[in-house]
Design a protein around this motif. Structure first.
Motif, PDB file in Angstrom:
ATOM      1  N   THR A 137      -4.352   2.685   2.876  1.00  0.00           N
ATOM      2  CA  THR A 137      -4.295   3.573   3.645  1.00  0.00           C
ATOM      3  C   THR A 137      -2.599   4.206   3.845  1.00  0.00           C
ATOM      4  N   SER A 184      -0.507   4.977   5.656  1.00  0.00           N
ATOM      5  CA  SER A 184       0.574   4.446   6.458  1.00  0.00           C
ATOM      6  C   SER A 184       1.045   3.094   5.938  1.00  0.00           C
ATOM      7  N   SER A 185       0.550   2.540   4.791  1.00  0.00           N
ATOM      8  CA  SER A 185       1.037   1.595   4.094  1.00  0.00           C
ATOM      9  C   SER A 185       2.043   1.898   3.167  1.00  0.00           C
ATOM     10  N   SER A 209       9.560   5.101   6.864  1.00  0.00           N
ATOM     11  CA  SER A 209       8.684   3.863   6.743  1.00  0.00           C
ATOM     12  C   SER A 209       7.255   4.544   7.062  1.00  0.00           C
ATOM     13  N   GLY A 210       6.254   3.259   6.951  1.00  0.00           N
ATOM     14  CA  GLY A 210       5.024   3.880   7.003  1.00  0.00           C
ATOM     15  C   GLY A 210       4.552   4.131   8.392  1.00  0.00           C
ATOM     16  N   ARG A 211       5.019   3.363   9.246  1.00  0.00           N
ATOM     17  CA  ARG A 211       4.895   3.755  10.653  1.00  0.00           C
ATOM     18  C   ARG A 211       5.697   4.817  11.195  1.00  0.00           C
ATOM     19  N   GLY A 212       6.392   5.536  10.504  1.00  0.00           N
ATOM     20  CA  GLY A 212       7.390   6.676  10.897  1.00  0.00           C
ATOM     21  C   GLY A 212       8.363   6.478  11.834  1.00  0.00           C
ATOM     22  N   ARG A 255       6.257  12.304   9.570  1.00  0.00           N
ATOM     23  CA  ARG A 255       4.917  12.046   9.015  1.00  0.00           C
ATOM     24  C   ARG A 255       3.928  11.900  10.081  1.00  0.00           C
ATOM     25  N   ASP A 256       2.685  12.443   9.585  1.00  0.00           N
ATOM     26  CA  ASP A 256       1.543  12.214  10.536  1.00  0.00           C
ATOM     27  C   ASP A 256       0.270  11.637   9.687  1.00  0.00           C
ATOM     28  N   ASN A 257       0.243  10.282  10.072  1.00  0.00           N
ATOM     29  CA  ASN A 257      -0.645   9.385   9.175  1.00  0.00           C
ATOM     30  C   ASN A 257      -2.120   9.905   9.430  1.00  0.00           C
ATOM     31  N   ASN A 295      -2.366  12.370   6.589  1.00  0.00           N
ATOM     32  CA  ASN A 295      -2.016  11.707   5.296  1.00  0.00           C
ATOM     33  C   ASN A 295      -0.802  12.975   4.683  1.00  0.00           C
ATOM     34  N   VAL A 322       4.023  -1.059   6.258  1.00  0.00           N
ATOM     35  CA  VAL A 322       4.558  -0.273   7.237  1.00  0.00           C
ATOM     36  C   VAL A 322       5.685  -0.345   7.496  1.00  0.00           C
TER      37      VAL A 322
END
Length: 128
Positions: free
Chosen positions: A30, A32-33, A54-57, A74-76, A79, A105
């Motif tokens: 994903t 987010s990773s 980071s993945g979590r933003g 970012r907007d996971n 993407n 994340v």
């Protein structure tokens, strides 16, 4: 595998703004990773770090020269990672690259060598 496509570059006067976007296509993991970052490069020069997230933003990091002017987000769900650039200066002129690395994340990565996936780049030109 990750495919990255940048957009949003262009020509702007000093003091103006641009927003870069980087759309990611991931095959297995994903979005987010993945830690994400923006770098920039001028002809004949090394590629320089601009910002990372980071993945979590929730933990952005910036190079000193853009702090207070640029914002990475970012907007996971979409993407997509963004770079909002305000108060642009002629020295911000460069090709801007989006980069991705599988890092979980929470990780922030600032070294170019840690990013295996890169977009094709988008030109940003700031006139004085």
């Amino acid at each position: 595998q990750v495919q990255l496509v940048e957009s949003g570059g262009g020509l702007v006067q000093a003091g103006g703004s641009l927003r870069l976007s980087c759309a990611a296509r991931t095959s297995r993991r994903t979005f987010s990773s993945y830690a994400m970052a923006w770098f920039r490069q001028n002809p004949g020069k090394q590629r320089d770090f601009v910002a990372a997230i980071s993945g979590r933003g929730d933990t952005p990091y910036y190079t000193n020269s853009v702090k207070g002017r640029f914002t990475i987000s970012r907007d996971n769900a979409k993407n997509t990672v963004y770079l909002q650039m305000n108060s642009l200066k002629p020295e911000d002129t460069a090709v801007y690259y989006c980069a991705a690395a599988y890092a979980g994340v929470n990780s922030i990565l600032r070294q170019e060598s840690t990013y295996p996936y890169w977009g094709q780049g988008t030109q940003v030109t700031v006139s004085s």
